[in-house]
Design a protein around this motif. Structure first.
Motif, PDB file in Angstrom:
ATOM      1  N   HIS A  79      42.053  42.947  34.229  1.00  5.14           N
ATOM      2  CA  HIS A  79      42.237  43.468  35.582  1.00  5.14           C
ATOM      3  C   HIS A  79      41.228  44.597  35.805  1.00  5.14           C
ATOM      4  N   PRO A  80      40.003  44.266  36.218  1.00  2.00           N
ATOM      5  CA  PRO A  80      38.984  45.302  36.410  1.00  2.00           C
ATOM      6  C   PRO A  80      39.382  46.282  37.511  1.00  2.00           C
ATOM      7  N   CYS A  81      38.866  47.502  37.406  1.00  2.00           N
ATOM      8  CA  CYS A  81      39.041  48.465  38.487  1.00  2.00           C
ATOM      9  C   CYS A  81      38.342  47.933  39.738  1.00  2.00           C
ATOM     10  N   GLU A  82      38.814  48.380  40.896  1.00  2.00           N
ATOM     11  CA  GLU A  82      38.289  47.895  42.171  1.00  2.00           C
ATOM     12  C   GLU A  82      37.683  49.046  42.971  1.00  2.00           C
ATOM     13  N   LEU A  83      36.611  48.754  43.677  1.00  2.00           N
ATOM     14  CA  LEU A  83      35.992  49.708  44.599  1.00  2.00           C
ATOM     15  C   LEU A  83      35.890  49.040  45.966  1.00  2.00           C
ATOM     16  N   TYR A  84      36.602  49.599  46.932  1.00  2.00           N
ATOM     17  CA  TYR A  84      36.590  49.059  48.291  1.00  2.00           C
ATOM     18  C   TYR A  84      35.795  49.995  49.199  1.00  2.00           C
ATOM     19  N   ILE A  85      34.681  49.490  49.715  1.00  2.00           N
ATOM     20  CA  ILE A  85      33.827  50.263  50.607  1.00  2.00           C
ATOM     21  C   ILE A  85      34.265  50.008  52.052  1.00  2.00           C
ATOM     22  N   ASN A  86      34.493  51.092  52.775  1.00  2.00           N
ATOM     23  CA  ASN A  86      34.974  51.037  54.154  1.00  2.00           C
ATOM     24  C   ASN A  86      33.839  50.598  55.079  1.00  2.00           C
ATOM     25  N   ASP A  87      34.066  49.504  55.808  1.00  2.00           N
ATOM     26  CA  ASP A  87      33.042  48.987  56.713  1.00  2.00           C
ATOM     27  C   ASP A  87      33.002  49.724  58.045  1.00  2.00           C
ATOM     28  N   GLY A  88      33.992  50.611  58.266  1.00  2.00           N
ATOM     29  CA  GLY A  88      34.009  51.388  59.494  1.00  2.00           C
ATOM     30  C   GLY A  88      34.651  50.699  60.674  1.00  2.00           C
ATOM     31  N   ASN A  89      35.191  49.519  60.447  1.00  2.00           N
ATOM     32  CA  ASN A  89      35.835  48.775  61.541  1.00  2.00           C
ATOM     33  C   ASN A  89      37.247  48.354  61.167  1.00  2.00           C
ATOM     34  N   GLY A  90      37.869  49.117  60.257  1.00  2.00           N
ATOM     35  CA  GLY A  90      39.220  48.785  59.821  1.00  2.00           C
ATOM     36  C   GLY A  90      39.249  47.832  58.645  1.00  2.00           C
ATOM     37  N   HIS A  91      38.082  47.506  58.094  1.00  2.00           N
ATOM     38  CA  HIS A  91      37.999  46.535  57.006  1.00  2.00           C
ATOM     39  C   HIS A  91      37.239  47.139  55.827  1.00  2.00           C
ATOM     40  N   PHE A  92      37.591  46.687  54.614  1.00  2.00           N
ATOM     41  CA  PHE A  92      36.950  47.126  53.375  1.00  2.00           C
ATOM     42  C   PHE A  92      36.345  45.923  52.659  1.00  2.00           C
ATOM     43  N   THR A  93      35.279  46.181  51.903  1.00  2.56           N
ATOM     44  CA  THR A  93      34.657  45.140  51.089  1.00  2.56           C
ATOM     45  C   THR A  93      34.662  45.586  49.631  1.00  2.56           C
ATOM     46  N   GLN A 150      28.905  58.464  51.755  1.00  2.00           N
ATOM     47  CA  GLN A 150      28.735  59.529  52.748  1.00  2.00           C
ATOM     48  C   GLN A 150      28.318  58.988  54.113  1.00  2.00           C
ATOM     49  N   ASP A 151      29.001  57.910  54.540  1.00  2.00           N
ATOM     50  CA  ASP A 151      28.746  57.367  55.875  1.00  2.00           C
ATOM     51  C   ASP A 151      29.799  57.808  56.882  1.00  2.00           C
ATOM     52  N   GLY A 152      30.710  58.693  56.439  1.00  2.00           N
ATOM     53  CA  GLY A 152      31.736  59.199  57.341  1.00  2.00           C
ATOM     54  C   GLY A 152      33.032  58.422  57.312  1.00  2.00           C
ATOM     55  N   TRP A 153      33.109  57.399  56.463  1.00  2.00           N
ATOM     56  CA  TRP A 153      34.318  56.581  56.349  1.00  2.00           C
ATOM     57  C   TRP A 153      34.791  56.588  54.902  1.00  2.00           C
ATOM     58  N   LEU A 154      36.089  56.782  54.714  1.00  2.00           N
ATOM     59  CA  LEU A 154      36.643  56.883  53.366  1.00  2.00           C
ATOM     60  C   LEU A 154      36.695  55.530  52.665  1.00  2.00           C
ATOM     61  N   ASP A 155      36.263  55.522  51.415  1.00  2.00           N
ATOM     62  CA  ASP A 155      36.331  54.350  50.547  1.00  2.00           C
ATOM     63  C   ASP A 155      37.478  54.548  49.559  1.00  2.00           C
ATOM     64  N   LEU A 156      37.762  53.505  48.780  1.00  2.00           N
ATOM     65  CA  LEU A 156      38.928  53.539  47.902  1.00  2.00           C
ATOM     66  C   LEU A 156      38.583  52.958  46.535  1.00  2.00           C
ATOM     67  N   PHE A 157      38.826  53.751  45.484  1.00  2.00           N
ATOM     68  CA  PHE A 157      38.666  53.271  44.106  1.00  2.00           C
ATOM     69  C   PHE A 157      40.051  53.146  43.486  1.00  2.00           C
ATOM     70  N   ILE A 158      40.356  51.976  42.909  1.00  2.00           N
ATOM     71  CA  ILE A 158      41.670  51.695  42.325  1.00  2.00           C
ATOM     72  C   ILE A 158      41.504  51.453  40.832  1.00  2.00           C
ATOM     73  N   GLY A 159      42.294  52.161  40.021  1.00  2.00           N
ATOM     74  CA  GLY A 159      42.284  51.958  38.582  1.00  2.00           C
ATOM     75  C   GLY A 159      43.373  50.985  38.173  1.00  2.00           C
ATOM     76  N   ASN A 160      42.985  49.860  37.589  1.00  2.00           N
ATOM     77  CA  ASN A 160      43.948  48.825  37.197  1.00  2.00           C
ATOM     78  C   ASN A 160      44.185  48.809  35.688  1.00  2.00           C
ATOM     79  N   GLU A 161      45.300  48.187  35.283  1.00  2.00           N
ATOM     80  CA  GLU A 161      45.720  48.178  33.883  1.00  2.00           C
ATOM     81  C   GLU A 161      45.438  46.838  33.221  1.00  2.00           C
ATOM     82  N   THR A 162      44.634  46.867  32.171  1.00  2.00           N
ATOM     83  CA  THR A 162      44.402  45.679  31.353  1.00  2.00           C
ATOM     84  C   THR A 162      44.974  45.926  29.968  1.00  2.00           C
TER      85      THR A 162
END
Length: 734
Positions: free
Chosen positions: A357-371, A338-350
């Protein structure tokens, strides 16, 4: 624009996205392998080489059987038939199992030949719509008649062969002789029985308005990508040699193919798509998911395509930090911290026994980049994940995650992010009552089906041991198909747990859903559901299913009455009012897993089921993410003197196919909305607006006390369909 309004525009300058294009091409080359189950093109020369080296007739026969199946997968039905016919003559009658397998191969080849001749080359809006009738009946009946003869032979040898029995009945439908022509012992009665008397039939107008793209399985998004107020369509195809398609709404009942000029022509592959404004610039971007089902050959890169706001898109996957290589087809956008920037959760297939292949969670850094932070956030799920969805199920202000898998696990991850803003999740599946059934499942979503203000969960079963035709025959004969292909509806008990109410809600019909989504086709305020069905097997010819929500208490199968039961493979599904006439239409990406199973997409035009009314609400976040994903909407109105409320949480709907983020809300017979309440999650504020007229398109900006109203022109797709009834699908290809 002339007949078949979908125009192929010559490619303009090439974009600067060479890195991703080259990467996809390299992966495509690596996947050309005869061990890849989804690369029949590589198996053809392999089987040819085996055939030349075969040392005995038994080996030769088996190789030719496999070769014929592979020829079907690449779309060469005629050669597959020739090989199978010769094989049948050579195999002794006492080798019953082998002989029947070859006969079934031959019968499917005949059916496919009939479909290609009649349903693909001479496509109409009624082609392959179950029960087959009208212009769906084959003009050239040769393929179906040959298939009928083979299925009758198979059933004379084995009357318990339910797969052949189902396909025999379908074949008789294609020549207009069901039920009267079907031999009594093989007849499955009632397949043409209407399912509802008060439902008006939809009409497939995709060919008429230029949307009948013919390709393999893929995803679909309906949304406004150029901010002109009119909804556009973007679709994909999972074949790495097949491009995306971007069809811009011309606001006059037609669409233009702007794939080349947008830069999207260069990007191939993608079984699913999901949209969001990840950088808060006011334009919706696209995330493309690749590699699903392919196991070790599915390590394909996903793509983040930035909408530049000028009609073009740029691949920013690498620079955004989203480049990874895992087989997937499912992801969900949400602002998890809830920092105002959309994050992304990806479900992968193992797959069991293969690389993890673990699922991934990319947190939006607010500058065009995700971690990537899945492990730190306790959500690096390892499973054969087929569907993910996000929503605030416990109304604590934080978006949670639900995961569907072919391992049978149904996983609910509660968002426990603290004041420090570090995203954390806790697995509360058992506490929530979601671990009782280990049936394999596929598409899923959060939605409030009963309008009590709390999100419920829908997840579709994908459990089967035989072809879907076998189970369809079982159901048609009134026999219990067991746990196969059922729907699971979990009602939110408002205490952190859920109760399965599938049976009570009338969701006991077989579905076997892949692509699917929800919307309100009759504007009664209750959400209905459409499911695309199938699996890669050619004999899995079962109809898509449409269920109408009956006042939040139960669901009614209205597939037959609505004429939306396409028998081809159903993938990305989107509900939207594309023609701005006040009711939601349904777009579905058709086509299977092989080039030979490609099929035209369908746009099912809603004729208007009643006189119910609606409003459209577009939200624009300022403190909350610009897309307003996760924002809550409560619409209250009086219908026949009774105060009612309808609830929505802004998202794109299901996990396979994307609805517009603009919310279309049915208000029954009310002439105006008494009150609209918007709950903005990031700012923790509530805005209230009173007295909005029915039929309004309104835009609400977070913190702005003044509504913006927009006027949209109505487009008459039905007139376009009448004018272009004879339009050849070939002229509408991209």
């Amino acid at each position: 624009m002339g007949a078949c309004v979908l125009m192929c525009i010559p490619a303009c300058k090439e974009s600067a996205d060479h890195g991703m294009v080259s990467l996809i091409a390299a992966v495509d080359r690596q996947s050309y392998n005869n061990n890849n189950p989804f690369c029949p093109e590589a198996r053809l020369p392999y089987f040819d080489s085996l055939l030349r080296a075969a040392s005995n007739e038994s080996d030769s026969n088996f190789i030719q059987y496999s070769l014929a199946r592979t020829l079907l997968e690449v779309g060469d039905e005629e050669k597959a038939m020739q090989i199978s016919e010769a094989l049948v003559l050579r195999i002794p009658r006492y080798e019953l199992t082998h002989r029947q397998a070859v006969l079934k191969n031959l019968a499917i080849a005949c059916l496919r030949m009939g479909e290609r001749t009649n349903c693909v080359k001479s496509h109409s809006g009624e082609s392959c719509v179950f029960p087959i009738a009208g212009r769906g009946i084959h003009a050239d009946k040769a393929g179906s008649r040959r298939a009928i003869a083979i299925y009758e032979q198979l059933l004379s040898e084995d009357p318990t062969d339910l797969e052949s029995r189902w396909l025999l009945n379908l074949a008789y439908m294609t020549i207009g002789e069901y039920p009267r022509g079907v031999p009594s012992p093989q007849l499955i009665r009632g397949l043409d029985t209407d399912t509802a008397s008060d439902v008006k039939p939809f009409m497939d107008v995709a060919g008429a308005v230029g949307l009948n793209v013919n390709n393999m399985a893929g995803g679909s998004i309906i949304d406004d990508f150029d901010n002109d107020g009119y909804l556009d369509i973007v679709s994909s195809c999972w074949g790495l040699n097949q491009q995306m398609h971007y069809c811009r709404n011309n606001s006059n009942g037609s669409f233009s193919d702007v794939t080349a000029t947008s830069g999207l022509q260069r990007f191939t592959g993608g079984l699913n798509l999901v949209q969001a404004d990840y950088n808060n610039d006011g334009y919706k971007d696209i995330f493309v998911l690749r590699g699903a089902w392919k196991g070790k050959f599915g390590k394909e890169p996903n793509s983040l395509l930035r909408n530049n706001g000028d009609g073009t898109f740029t691949d920013v996957t690498r620079e955004s930090g989203l480049l990874s290589f895992h087989p997937t087809q499912t992801a969900t956008w949400a602002d998890f911290n809830q920092d105002g920037w959309l994050d992304l959760f990806i479900g992968n297939e193992t797959s069991e026994g293969d690389e993890q292949h673990p699922c991934e969670l990319y947190i939006n850094d607010g500058n065009g980049h995700f971690t990537e932070q899945a492990a730190a956030a306790n959500c690096s799920v390892i499973a054969f994940v087929k569907g993910v969805t996000s929503g605030d199920y416990d109304k604590d202000g934080w978006p949670d995650i639900f995961v569907s898998s072919l391992n049978g696990r149904k996983i609910l991850l509660k968002n426990t992010t603290g004041r420090d803003g570090r995203v954390k999740f806790s697995d509360v599946s058992e506490k929530a009552g979601l671990t009782q059934n280990l049936t394999r499942t596929f598409p899923t979503w959060f939605f409030d089906y009963d309008n009590d203000g709390w999100l419920d969960i829908l997840v579709s079963g994908y459990e089967f041991e035989q072809s879907l035709a076998f189970y369809a025959a079982l159901e048609g004969l009134g026999r219990d198909p067991g746990p196969s292909g059922k729907l699971f509806l979990f009602r939110n008990k408002r205490d952190g747990s859920f109760e399965e109410v599938s049976q009570q809600a009338g969701l006991h019909r077989l579905v076997f859903a892949m692509g699917s989504n929800f919307g309100d086709i009759d504007n009664d305020g209750y959400l209905d559901m459409y499911f695309g069905t199938g699996n890669p097997l050619y004999q899995s010819l079962v109809p898509n299913k449409l269920f109408r929500n009956i006042q939040g208490h139960s669901f009614q199968d209205i597939t037959t009455a609505a004429r939306v039961g396409n028998l081809q493979k159903g993938h990305g599904v989107s509900f939207a009012d594309l023609d701005n006439d006040g009711d939601q239409d349904i777009y579905i990406e058709m086509g299977g897993a092989f080039a030979g199973d490609a099929y035209q997409n369908s746009l099912y035009l809603n004729p208007g089921q009643n006189a119910n009314r609606w409003i459209d609400i577009t939200l624009e976040g300022t403190t909350t993410n610009r897309s307003a994903i996760g924002a809550g909407i409560k619409v209250s109105f009086r219908e026949n003197g009774i105060l009612r409320s309808v609830y929505r949480e802004v998202n794109s709907g299901g996990s396979f196919g994307a609805n517009p983020l603009r919310q279309h809300i049915g208000i029954g017979q009310a002439t105006q909305v008494e009150k609209v309440e918007i709950n903005w999650p990031a700012s923790h504020t509530v805005q209230v607006f009173d007295k909005i007229e029915a039929g309004a398109h309104v835009i609400v900006q977070e913190g702005n006390a003044t509504l913006t109203r927009r006027t949209l022109r109505k487009a008459d797709f039905a007139i376009a369909a009448d004018k272009l009834l004879g339009c050849s699908p070939a002229s509408a290809q991209h």
